[in-house]
Motif scaffolding. Structure first.
Motif, PDB file in Angstrom:
ATOM      1  N   PRO A  57       3.730   5.860  11.089  1.00  0.00           N
ATOM      2  CA  PRO A  57       4.620   4.841  11.649  1.00  0.00           C
ATOM      3  C   PRO A  57       4.213   3.430  11.240  1.00  0.00           C
ATOM      4  N   GLY A  58       5.210   2.579  11.107  1.00  0.00           N
ATOM      5  CA  GLY A  58       4.940   1.175  10.795  1.00  0.00           C
ATOM      6  C   GLY A  58       4.634   0.899   9.340  1.00  0.00           C
ATOM      7  N   LYS A  59       4.669   1.930   8.501  1.00  0.00           N
ATOM      8  CA  LYS A  59       4.389   1.749   7.078  1.00  0.00           C
ATOM      9  C   LYS A  59       5.700   1.701   6.294  1.00  0.00           C
ATOM     10  N   LYS A  60       5.629   1.132   5.086  1.00  0.00           N
ATOM     11  CA  LYS A  60       6.784   1.062   4.200  1.00  0.00           C
ATOM     12  C   LYS A  60       6.614   2.064   3.073  1.00  0.00           C
ATOM     13  N   ALA A  61       7.655   2.847   2.840  1.00  0.00           N
ATOM     14  CA  ALA A  61       7.579   3.918   1.846  1.00  0.00           C
ATOM     15  C   ALA A  61       7.195   3.423   0.451  1.00  0.00           C
ATOM     16  N   PRO A  62       7.797   2.344  -0.063  1.00  0.00           N
ATOM     17  CA  PRO A  62       7.409   1.880  -1.408  1.00  0.00           C
ATOM     18  C   PRO A  62       5.933   1.500  -1.504  1.00  0.00           C
ATOM     19  N   GLU A  63       5.394   0.931  -0.430  1.00  0.00           N
ATOM     20  CA  GLU A  63       3.987   0.520  -0.443  1.00  0.00           C
ATOM     21  C   GLU A  63       3.065   1.735  -0.409  1.00  0.00           C
ATOM     22  N   VAL A  64       3.417   2.719   0.412  1.00  0.00           N
ATOM     23  CA  VAL A  64       2.612   3.945   0.469  1.00  0.00           C
ATOM     24  C   VAL A  64       2.672   4.681  -0.873  1.00  0.00           C
ATOM     25  N   GLU A  65       3.819   4.651  -1.515  1.00  0.00           N
ATOM     26  CA  GLU A  65       3.942   5.302  -2.819  1.00  0.00           C
ATOM     27  C   GLU A  65       3.021   4.652  -3.848  1.00  0.00           C
ATOM     28  N   VAL A  66       2.958   3.316  -3.847  1.00  0.00           N
ATOM     29  CA  VAL A  66       2.053   2.612  -4.762  1.00  0.00           C
ATOM     30  C   VAL A  66       0.611   3.019  -4.482  1.00  0.00           C
ATOM     31  N   LEU A  67       0.247   3.083  -3.203  1.00  0.00           N
ATOM     32  CA  LEU A  67      -1.105   3.486  -2.829  1.00  0.00           C
ATOM     33  C   LEU A  67      -1.409   4.895  -3.324  1.00  0.00           C
ATOM     34  N   LEU A  68      -0.489   5.817  -3.125  1.00  0.00           N
ATOM     35  CA  LEU A  68      -0.700   7.206  -3.550  1.00  0.00           C
ATOM     36  C   LEU A  68      -0.818   7.314  -5.066  1.00  0.00           C
ATOM     37  N   ARG A  69      -0.035   6.526  -5.782  1.00  0.00           N
ATOM     38  CA  ARG A  69      -0.106   6.574  -7.253  1.00  0.00           C
ATOM     39  C   ARG A  69      -1.457   6.043  -7.748  1.00  0.00           C
ATOM     40  N   ILE A  70      -1.986   5.055  -7.065  1.00  0.00           N
ATOM     41  CA  ILE A  70      -3.324   4.570  -7.424  1.00  0.00           C
ATOM     42  C   ILE A  70      -4.362   5.650  -7.144  1.00  0.00           C
ATOM     43  N   VAL A  71      -4.230   6.323  -6.001  1.00  0.00           N
ATOM     44  CA  VAL A  71      -5.172   7.375  -5.635  1.00  0.00           C
ATOM     45  C   VAL A  71      -5.129   8.518  -6.644  1.00  0.00           C
ATOM     46  N   TYR A  72      -3.947   8.960  -6.973  1.00  0.00           N
ATOM     47  CA  TYR A  72      -3.802  10.134  -7.838  1.00  0.00           C
ATOM     48  C   TYR A  72      -4.045   9.832  -9.315  1.00  0.00           C
ATOM     49  N   THR A  73      -3.947   8.581  -9.724  1.00  0.00           N
ATOM     50  CA  THR A  73      -4.187   8.242 -11.139  1.00  0.00           C
ATOM     51  C   THR A  73      -5.455   7.414 -11.313  1.00  0.00           C
ATOM     52  N   HIS A  74      -6.202   7.252 -10.216  1.00  0.00           N
ATOM     53  CA  HIS A  74      -7.445   6.462 -10.245  1.00  0.00           C
ATOM     54  C   HIS A  74      -7.205   5.054 -10.789  1.00  0.00           C
ATOM     55  N   GLY A  75      -6.071   4.485 -10.446  1.00  0.00           N
ATOM     56  CA  GLY A  75      -5.766   3.118 -10.833  1.00  0.00           C
ATOM     57  C   GLY A  75      -5.350   2.954 -12.278  1.00  0.00           C
ATOM     58  N   LYS A  76      -5.082   4.072 -12.990  1.00  0.00           N
ATOM     59  CA  LYS A  76      -4.690   3.977 -14.398  1.00  0.00           C
ATOM     60  C   LYS A  76      -3.180   4.056 -14.585  1.00  0.00           C
ATOM     61  N   GLY A  77      -2.561   4.998 -13.898  1.00  0.00           N
ATOM     62  CA  GLY A  77      -1.104   5.108 -14.011  1.00  0.00           C
ATOM     63  C   GLY A  77      -0.395   4.036 -13.212  1.00  0.00           C
ATOM     64  N   GLN A  78      -0.976   3.697 -12.068  1.00  0.00           N
ATOM     65  CA  GLN A  78      -0.467   2.613 -11.225  1.00  0.00           C
ATOM     66  C   GLN A  78      -1.591   1.608 -11.052  1.00  0.00           C
ATOM     67  N   ARG A  79      -1.336   0.353 -11.413  1.00  0.00           N
ATOM     68  CA  ARG A  79      -2.385  -0.660 -11.361  1.00  0.00           C
ATOM     69  C   ARG A  79      -2.123  -1.681 -10.252  1.00  0.00           C
ATOM     70  N   VAL A  80      -3.197  -2.307  -9.842  1.00  0.00           N
ATOM     71  CA  VAL A  80      -3.079  -3.470  -8.954  1.00  0.00           C
ATOM     72  C   VAL A  80      -2.540  -4.607  -9.804  1.00  0.00           C
ATOM     73  N   THR A  81      -1.486  -5.262  -9.312  1.00  0.00           N
ATOM     74  CA  THR A  81      -0.834  -6.296 -10.119  1.00  0.00           C
ATOM     75  C   THR A  81      -0.661  -7.586  -9.333  1.00  0.00           C
ATOM     76  N   GLY A  82      -0.192  -8.602 -10.048  1.00  0.00           N
ATOM     77  CA  GLY A  82       0.028  -9.902  -9.437  1.00  0.00           C
ATOM     78  C   GLY A  82       1.376 -10.031  -8.772  1.00  0.00           C
ATOM     79  N   THR A  83       2.110  -8.928  -8.670  1.00  0.00           N
ATOM     80  CA  THR A  83       3.409  -8.969  -7.984  1.00  0.00           C
ATOM     81  C   THR A  83       3.216  -8.807  -6.479  1.00  0.00           C
ATOM     82  N   GLU A  84       2.064  -9.269  -6.026  1.00  0.00           N
ATOM     83  CA  GLU A  84       1.702  -9.265  -4.602  1.00  0.00           C
ATOM     84  C   GLU A  84       1.371  -7.874  -4.066  1.00  0.00           C
ATOM     85  N   ASN A  85       1.297  -6.833  -4.907  1.00  0.00           N
ATOM     86  CA  ASN A  85       0.969  -5.529  -4.333  1.00  0.00           C
ATOM     87  C   ASN A  85      -0.492  -5.463  -3.869  1.00  0.00           C
TER      88      ASN A  85
END
Length: 267
Positions: A57-85
């Motif tokens: 509860p209280g979470k946003k689906a797009p944000e959780v998806e970004v987090l999961l993609r970082i977890v599953y790709t070890h930050g390679k498939g999904q990166r921390v970016t300057g788009t405020e993520n």
């Protein structure tokens, strides 16, 4: 896998995270490795231990998806970016105690610290106790002129103690640069005066009150008579004699970041 599909069961996924109506099919083992919070949730006597679907509860689906993609790709498939993520990733990493995600956010912040964002990054780093980023941004803030700080909305929101720390850092940098200028100019002027005096001052100065104190020198920079004689003299000097000091002054003027800032903006 750099592009996992969480919308349906895949590769022995054994739990579903439900976020604002969106379902993510994930693995307990993967989440447990990355997060002590999830590990405790799946191992202890919580209702989620044997649940097939867990509400966040209280979470946003797009944000959780970004987090999961970082977890599953070890930050390679999904990166921390300057788009405020990095901001919502830090929030989620803090809540779920995901230290590796915080490290990835720190790496991004560290690589992107500059004068235009250092105050904002400091505020974020302070919120999440990222000491290394706080140190880096504080060092960068020493190059900010007062007008920039006064117009910075993030600076206005900082606690008074933090504002004081930033201003102290700026003052130390200004004092350091000013000190280097003063010492270099002083040494250059002294060197020029003494070189001219050696060429034009053949007689002892008759200002005995000054010359009888301290070292016995024919020319003293503290003596008005000696200085006046040099100032009114005409002689040629060799650049080579002052090359080191002139080069240092040139470097201060052109390579010192604080000095360049004043020269270019007049601030």
């Amino acid at each position: 896998m750099y592009n996992p599909d969480f919308s349906q069961p895949w590769h022995f996924s054994d739990v579903v995270l439900s976020v604002d109506g969106t379902k993510f099919h994930v693995h307990k083992s993967t989440l447990s490795i990355w997060s002590p919070v999830f590990e405790k949730m799946f191992k202890s006597d919580f209702a989620e231990k044997d649940a097939k679907e867990i509400e966040l509860p209280g979470k946003k689906a797009p944000e959780v998806e970004v987090l999961l993609r970082i977890v599953y790709t070890h930050g390679k498939g999904q990166r921390v970016t300057g788009t405020e993520n990095y901001q919502f990733l830090l929030e989620l990493a803090e809540e779920y105690q995901m230290e590796r995600v915080k490290e990835l956010c720190c790496e991004f912040l560290s690589c992107n610290v500059q004068d235009t964002n250092c105050v904002k990054f400091y505020m974020i780093a302070e919120k999440f106790s990222l000491q290394s980023i706080m140190n880096e941004t504080l060092q960068e803030s020493k190059f900010l002129p007062l007008t920039s700080l006064e117009n910075d909305e993030c600076f206005k929101e900082l606690p008074d103690k933090t504002k004081l720390d930033i201003l102290k850092t700026r003052i130390r940098e200004l004092e350091k640069t000013l000190g280097e200028y003063v010492n270099t100019c002083h040494n250059l002027v002294t060197s020029v005066y003494k070189s001219v005096a050696e060429k034009v001052q053949s007689d002892e100065c008759d200002n005995y009150e000054v010359h009888r104190c301290g070292a016995n020198e024919r020319f003293k920079l503290s003596c008005k008579c000696c200085r006046r004689r040099v100032q009114n003299a005409f002689c040629e000097l060799e650049y080579w004699d002052f090359r080191t000091l002139l080069n240092k002054l040139f470097d201060l003027n052109n390579c010192n970041r604080t000095a360049r800032q004043f020269k270019n903006t007049g601030t």
